[in-house]
Design a protein around this motif. Structure first.
Motif, PDB file in Angstrom:
ATOM      1  N   GLU A  64       0.790  -1.232   0.000  1.00 44.60           N
ATOM      2  CA  GLU A  64       0.000   0.000   0.000  1.00 44.60           C
ATOM      3  C   GLU A  64       0.824   1.284   0.000  1.00 44.60           C
ATOM      4  O   GLU A  64       0.314   2.363   0.268  1.00 44.60           O
ATOM      5  CB  GLU A  64      -0.986   0.016   1.174  1.00 44.60           C
ATOM      6  N   VAL A  65       2.117   1.171  -0.289  1.00 40.13           N
ATOM      7  CA  VAL A  65       2.994   2.340  -0.327  1.00 40.13           C
ATOM      8  C   VAL A  65       3.686   2.404  -1.690  1.00 40.13           C
ATOM      9  O   VAL A  65       4.210   1.400  -2.171  1.00 40.13           O
ATOM     10  CB  VAL A  65       4.056   2.296   0.791  1.00 40.13           C
ATOM     11  N   ILE A  66       3.656   3.589  -2.290  1.00 38.33           N
ATOM     12  CA  ILE A  66       4.332   3.823  -3.574  1.00 38.33           C
ATOM     13  C   ILE A  66       5.729   4.363  -3.304  1.00 38.33           C
ATOM     14  O   ILE A  66       5.901   5.298  -2.513  1.00 38.33           O
ATOM     15  CB  ILE A  66       3.565   4.865  -4.417  1.00 38.33           C
ATOM     16  N   PHE A  67       6.707   3.786  -3.958  1.00 38.39           N
ATOM     17  CA  PHE A  67       8.056   4.331  -3.949  1.00 38.39           C
ATOM     18  C   PHE A  67       8.318   4.897  -5.335  1.00 38.39           C
ATOM     19  O   PHE A  67       8.229   4.174  -6.329  1.00 38.39           O
ATOM     20  CB  PHE A  67       9.101   3.268  -3.611  1.00 38.39           C
ATOM     21  N   LEU A  68       8.602   6.195  -5.417  1.00 36.87           N
ATOM     22  CA  LEU A  68       8.951   6.821  -6.690  1.00 36.87           C
ATOM     23  C   LEU A  68      10.438   6.600  -6.938  1.00 36.87           C
ATOM     24  O   LEU A  68      11.278   7.200  -6.272  1.00 36.87           O
ATOM     25  CB  LEU A  68       8.628   8.313  -6.686  1.00 36.87           C
ATOM     26  N   GLU A  69      10.736   5.727  -7.860  1.00 36.75           N
ATOM     27  CA  GLU A  69      12.122   5.388  -8.169  1.00 36.75           C
ATOM     28  C   GLU A  69      12.769   6.410  -9.086  1.00 36.75           C
ATOM     29  O   GLU A  69      13.981   6.591  -9.059  1.00 36.75           O
ATOM     30  CB  GLU A  69      12.190   4.022  -8.854  1.00 36.75           C
ATOM     31  N   ARG A  70      11.930   7.029  -9.924  1.00 42.30           N
ATOM     32  CA  ARG A  70      12.497   7.983 -10.879  1.00 42.30           C
ATOM     33  C   ARG A  70      11.463   9.005 -11.315  1.00 42.30           C
ATOM     34  O   ARG A  70      10.301   8.693 -11.515  1.00 42.30           O
ATOM     35  CB  ARG A  70      13.052   7.262 -12.100  1.00 42.30           C
ATOM     36  N   ILE A  71      11.939  10.210 -11.439  1.00 37.89           N
ATOM     37  CA  ILE A  71      11.181  11.291 -12.061  1.00 37.89           C
ATOM     38  C   ILE A  71      12.223  12.167 -12.751  1.00 37.89           C
ATOM     39  O   ILE A  71      13.197  12.591 -12.133  1.00 37.89           O
ATOM     40  CB  ILE A  71      10.303  12.089 -11.067  1.00 37.89           C
ATOM     41  N   LEU A  72      12.015  12.395 -14.029  1.00 38.15           N
ATOM     42  CA  LEU A  72      13.005  13.114 -14.813  1.00 38.15           C
ATOM     43  C   LEU A  72      12.319  13.865 -15.946  1.00 38.15           C
ATOM     44  O   LEU A  72      11.492  13.299 -16.650  1.00 38.15           O
ATOM     45  CB  LEU A  72      14.028  12.126 -15.394  1.00 38.15           C
ATOM     46  N   VAL A  73      12.675  15.122 -16.085  1.00 35.37           N
ATOM     47  CA  VAL A  73      12.198  15.952 -17.193  1.00 35.37           C
ATOM     48  C   VAL A  73      13.431  16.482 -17.916  1.00 35.37           C
ATOM     49  O   VAL A  73      14.392  16.933 -17.269  1.00 35.37           O
ATOM     50  CB  VAL A  73      11.315  17.118 -16.687  1.00 35.37           C
ATOM     51  N   THR A  74      13.407  16.447 -19.241  1.00 33.08           N
ATOM     52  CA  THR A  74      14.537  16.962 -20.001  1.00 33.08           C
ATOM     53  C   THR A  74      14.798  18.419 -19.623  1.00 33.08           C
ATOM     54  O   THR A  74      13.866  19.186 -19.380  1.00 33.08           O
ATOM     55  CB  THR A  74      14.299  16.810 -21.518  1.00 33.08           C
ATOM     56  N   GLN A  75      16.049  18.800 -19.574  1.00 33.14           N
ATOM     57  CA  GLN A  75      16.398  20.159 -19.142  1.00 33.14           C
ATOM     58  C   GLN A  75      15.730  21.231 -19.992  1.00 33.14           C
ATOM     59  O   GLN A  75      15.339  22.276 -19.489  1.00 33.14           O
ATOM     60  CB  GLN A  75      17.916  20.327 -19.126  1.00 33.14           C
ATOM     61  N   ALA A  76      15.561  20.965 -21.269  1.00 32.86           N
ATOM     62  CA  ALA A  76      14.970  21.953 -22.173  1.00 32.86           C
ATOM     63  C   ALA A  76      13.497  22.224 -21.869  1.00 32.86           C
ATOM     64  O   ALA A  76      12.962  23.255 -22.275  1.00 32.86           O
ATOM     65  CB  ALA A  76      15.123  21.493 -23.623  1.00 32.86           C
ATOM     66  N   GLU A  77      12.837  21.316 -21.145  1.00 30.75           N
ATOM     67  CA  GLU A  77      11.400  21.452 -20.882  1.00 30.75           C
ATOM     68  C   GLU A  77      11.090  21.653 -19.396  1.00 30.75           C
ATOM     69  O   GLU A  77       9.952  21.492 -18.978  1.00 30.75           O
ATOM     70  CB  GLU A  77      10.656  20.215 -21.398  1.00 30.75           C
ATOM     71  N   ARG A  78      12.069  22.000 -18.604  1.00 33.33           N
ATOM     72  CA  ARG A  78      11.845  22.184 -17.165  1.00 33.33           C
ATOM     73  C   ARG A  78      11.208  23.544 -16.871  1.00 33.33           C
ATOM     74  O   ARG A  78      11.271  24.465 -17.663  1.00 33.33           O
ATOM     75  CB  ARG A  78      13.163  22.054 -16.400  1.00 33.33           C
ATOM     76  N   ASN A  79      10.574  23.597 -15.705  1.00 35.41           N
ATOM     77  CA  ASN A  79       9.953  24.813 -15.173  1.00 35.41           C
ATOM     78  C   ASN A  79       8.755  25.296 -15.980  1.00 35.41           C
ATOM     79  O   ASN A  79       8.441  26.482 -15.973  1.00 35.41           O
ATOM     80  CB  ASN A  79      10.997  25.933 -15.025  1.00 35.41           C
ATOM     81  N   ILE A  80       8.085  24.371 -16.676  1.00 33.71           N
ATOM     82  CA  ILE A  80       6.848  24.740 -17.379  1.00 33.71           C
ATOM     83  C   ILE A  80       5.676  23.835 -16.968  1.00 33.71           C
ATOM     84  O   ILE A  80       4.639  23.843 -17.601  1.00 33.71           O
ATOM     85  CB  ILE A  80       7.033  24.729 -18.915  1.00 33.71           C
ATOM     86  N   GLY A  81       5.874  23.019 -15.902  1.00 32.31           N
ATOM     87  CA  GLY A  81       4.772  22.229 -15.359  1.00 32.31           C
ATOM     88  C   GLY A  81       4.758  20.755 -15.709  1.00 32.31           C
ATOM     89  O   GLY A  81       3.856  20.039 -15.287  1.00 32.31           O
ATOM     90  N   ILE A  82       5.737  20.272 -16.437  1.00 36.11           N
ATOM     91  CA  ILE A  82       5.738  18.854 -16.816  1.00 36.11           C
ATOM     92  C   ILE A  82       5.971  17.962 -15.600  1.00 36.11           C
ATOM     93  O   ILE A  82       5.283  16.958 -15.412  1.00 36.11           O
ATOM     94  CB  ILE A  82       6.776  18.581 -17.922  1.00 36.11           C
ATOM     95  N   GLY A  83       6.915  18.333 -14.757  1.00 33.38           N
ATOM     96  CA  GLY A  83       7.153  17.573 -13.532  1.00 33.38           C
ATOM     97  C   GLY A  83       5.911  17.526 -12.663  1.00 33.38           C
ATOM     98  O   GLY A  83       5.573  16.482 -12.107  1.00 33.38           O
ATOM     99  N   LYS A  84       5.225  18.648 -12.568  1.00 33.63           N
ATOM    100  CA  LYS A  84       3.982  18.721 -11.802  1.00 33.63           C
ATOM    101  C   LYS A  84       2.941  17.768 -12.379  1.00 33.63           C
ATOM    102  O   LYS A  84       2.253  17.063 -11.641  1.00 33.63           O
ATOM    103  CB  LYS A  84       3.452  20.158 -11.817  1.00 33.63           C
ATOM    104  N   MET A  85       2.835  17.733 -13.703  1.00 36.33           N
ATOM    105  CA  MET A  85       1.878  16.835 -14.358  1.00 36.33           C
ATOM    106  C   MET A  85       2.229  15.367 -14.114  1.00 36.33           C
ATOM    107  O   MET A  85       1.352  14.543 -13.848  1.00 36.33           O
ATOM    108  CB  MET A  85       1.832  17.115 -15.865  1.00 36.33           C
TER     109      MET A  85
END
Length: 143
Positions: A64-85
């Motif tokens: 019942e616990v999620i472990f986030l092993e990876r989250i990665l957004v290409t540098q060219a697309e950072r700070n526009i909400g993709i990580g949030k999505m």
């Protein structure tokens, strides 16, 4: 005393573990936990733009616990909400499968920490001298 320690396989120890873990589960959880609850269920989501992958998030569910092993957004697309999505998608998935918590770790002092704090994650632990002899920090969020 003549005790030997040797390598083994999951198949060789399965009967022993099912029996012994059942007793441990009763002591610690008040019930025998189903064997399948401890088997990881993996997931992976991607963000695409014009057919090109620009971000990923993935991990696994155990008990019942999620472990986030990876989250990665290409540098060219950072700070526009993709990580949030991506994070929102993982949290939505966690709710669908009835997980009660998500956790992850990241390097101590890394830029990503502000991102996790902004999205409701709290520091819940430290891993000193961890990967590549660097300090890491654990962040968690109840769902």
């Amino acid at each position: 005393m003549s005790i030997k320690i040797t390598s083994s396989t999951d198949k060789e120890v399965e009967v022993f573990e099912r029996k012994e873990w059942g007793a441990e589960d009763m002591e610690h959880y008040g019930r025998e936990v189903e064997w399948e609850e401890w088997k990881p269920t993996f997931f992976l989501f991607k963000a695409e733009k014009k057919g090109k992958i620009i971000g990923v998030i993935g991990g696994h569910l155990i008990a019942e616990v999620i472990f986030l092993e990876r989250i990665l957004v290409t540098q060219a697309e950072r700070n526009i909400g993709i990580g949030k999505m991506l994070l929102a998608k993982a949290e939505e998935y966690a709710k669908e499968i009835h997980a009660h918590k998500i956790y992850l770790y990241t390097g101590k002092g890394w830029e990503a920490i502000q991102f996790y704090l902004k999205h409701g994650y709290e520091k819940t632990g430290e891993l000193p001298n961890h990967f590549m002899k660097k300090d890491f920090v654990i962040y968690s969020k109840d769902i």
